[in-house]
Design an enzyme around this catalytic site. Structure first.
Site, mmCIF file in Angstrom:
data_model
loop_
_atom_site.group_PDB
_atom_site.id
_atom_site.type_symbol
_atom_site.label_atom_id
_atom_site.label_comp_id
_atom_site.label_asym_id
_atom_site.label_seq_id
_atom_site.Cartn_x
_atom_site.Cartn_y
_atom_site.Cartn_z
ATOM 1 C CB THR A 91 -0.908 0.031 1.238
ATOM 2 O OG1 THR A 91 -1.745 -1.134 1.221
ATOM 3 C CG2 THR A 91 -1.782 1.278 1.247
ATOM 4 C CB VAL A 116 -4.181 -7.325 -1.896
ATOM 5 C CG1 VAL A 116 -3.388 -7.809 -3.085
ATOM 6 C CG2 VAL A 116 -3.282 -7.276 -0.645
ATOM 7 C CB ILE A 166 -9.007 2.047 -5.901
ATOM 8 C CG1 ILE A 166 -9.514 2.760 -7.160
ATOM 9 C CG2 ILE A 166 -10.070 1.091 -5.375
ATOM 10 C CD1 ILE A 166 -10.833 3.472 -7.018
ATOM 11 C CE LYS A 167 -4.486 -1.686 0.694
ATOM 12 N NZ LYS A 167 -5.181 -2.747 1.435
ATOM 13 C CG LEU A 168 -3.894 5.315 -0.648
ATOM 14 C CD1 LEU A 168 -3.243 6.618 -1.093
ATOM 15 C CD2 LEU A 168 -3.259 4.818 0.639
#
Length: 283
Positions: A91, A116, A166-168
């Site tokens: 991340t 992920v 998007i992960k954040l």
């Protein structure tokens, strides 16, 4: 052959799952003992990260942050095989992912950021969600192998760094969600209501089911047809604060939300739907 750099809880289970699928995996971790422990599962551990990547066709990373990824890759690069594929599950910032994609392309290597939504158990079971974006030819080439590592690969298109963003966003929701649960349990404590009773409520009433409709409503920017007026929501928020204060129980996020509600009420939005507090986020 695969090299895996970073064998903490997530990385270690990724490695175990890859070995179970018949892959040869070379591993490295800053704490060498964590890498060595995976030799019992069939991995080959190295104290030197440059040695760990020698001969690898694909390098996976699960590290701490941008700086760590940059440092480890720079050190490892002396052992890179020509044309090696670098797949980073760390991340990181979107800017960092974009910069690394370009930097390694310039050096003749393919870098794909693939963060992920998976815990250690998911990594071991090959379930969960992996995010990708960027060069679609690269994504198409790697997607079959990535799909074997996780239950689902979500492709967010050709924009570099979008998967990182998007992960954040997802992690921000998890942080605020957990902070909200903490405040919920704190209010329950203030009201002498057990966590078991709170859980009983949510066993019957699932507010999470409201999420898609709530996001859709807030994204339209129309707050003129209220189902819960901001004034009334602020009244209830005041009751939360009063009960907690009377019991000497601190709340983490509700005071900030109350202040935001007051700001919008002062702007004349008291009779609008209470979701107007997200107006500035989507306008």
């Amino acid at each position: 052959m695969i090299a895996f750099l970073g064998t903490g809880l997530l990385g270690a289970n990724f490695v175990k799952a890859l070995i179970k699928k018949g892959e040869q995996v070379q591993v490295w971790n800053r704490t060498t003992a964590k890498a060595k422990a995976l030799e019992a599962d069939g991995a080959k551990a190295f104290a030197s990260v440059a040695d760990a990547v020698k001969g690898a066709d694909v390098i996976h990373l699960t590290l701490k942050d941008d700086a760590t990824v940059d440092e480890v890759l720079a050190t490892a690069s002396t052992g890179f095989k020509p044309g090696v594929l670098i797949i980073d599950h760390t991340t990181t910032s979107a800017a960092g992912a974009i910069a690394r994609t370009q930097a390694w392309k310039t050096k003749g290597f393919t870098y794909l950021h693939a963060p992920v939504f998976m815990g250690p158990a998911n990594a071991l079971e090959s379930t969960g969600i992996m995010l990708v974006s960027g060069n679609q030819e690269v994504v198409k080439k790697l997607e079959p192998a990535l799909s074997k590592m996780t239950g689902k690969v979500l492709n967010f298109g050709p924009e570099e760094g979008k998967a990182a963003g998007i992960k954040l966003i997802g992690n921000l929701f998890l942080v605020t969600f957990t902070a909200g649960i903490a405040d919920t349990l704190a209010l329950a404590k203030a009201l002498h209501i057990s966590a078991t009773d709170v859980l009983s409520l949510f066993d019957s009433w699932n507010p999470g089911a409201l999420l898609p409709a709530r996001v859709k409503r807030m994204s339209t920017g129309d707050y003129s047809q209220p189902t819960w007026e901001l004034n009334m929501a602020r009244k209830d928020t005041g009751l939360f604060l009063q009960a907690a204060q009377a019991a000497g129980v601190p709340l983490a996020v509700i005071p900030a939300i109350a202040a935001e509600m007051d700001r919008y009420i002062a702007q004349g939005h008291g009779n609008d739907d209470w979701t107007v507090i997200g107006k500035d986020a989507v306008s």
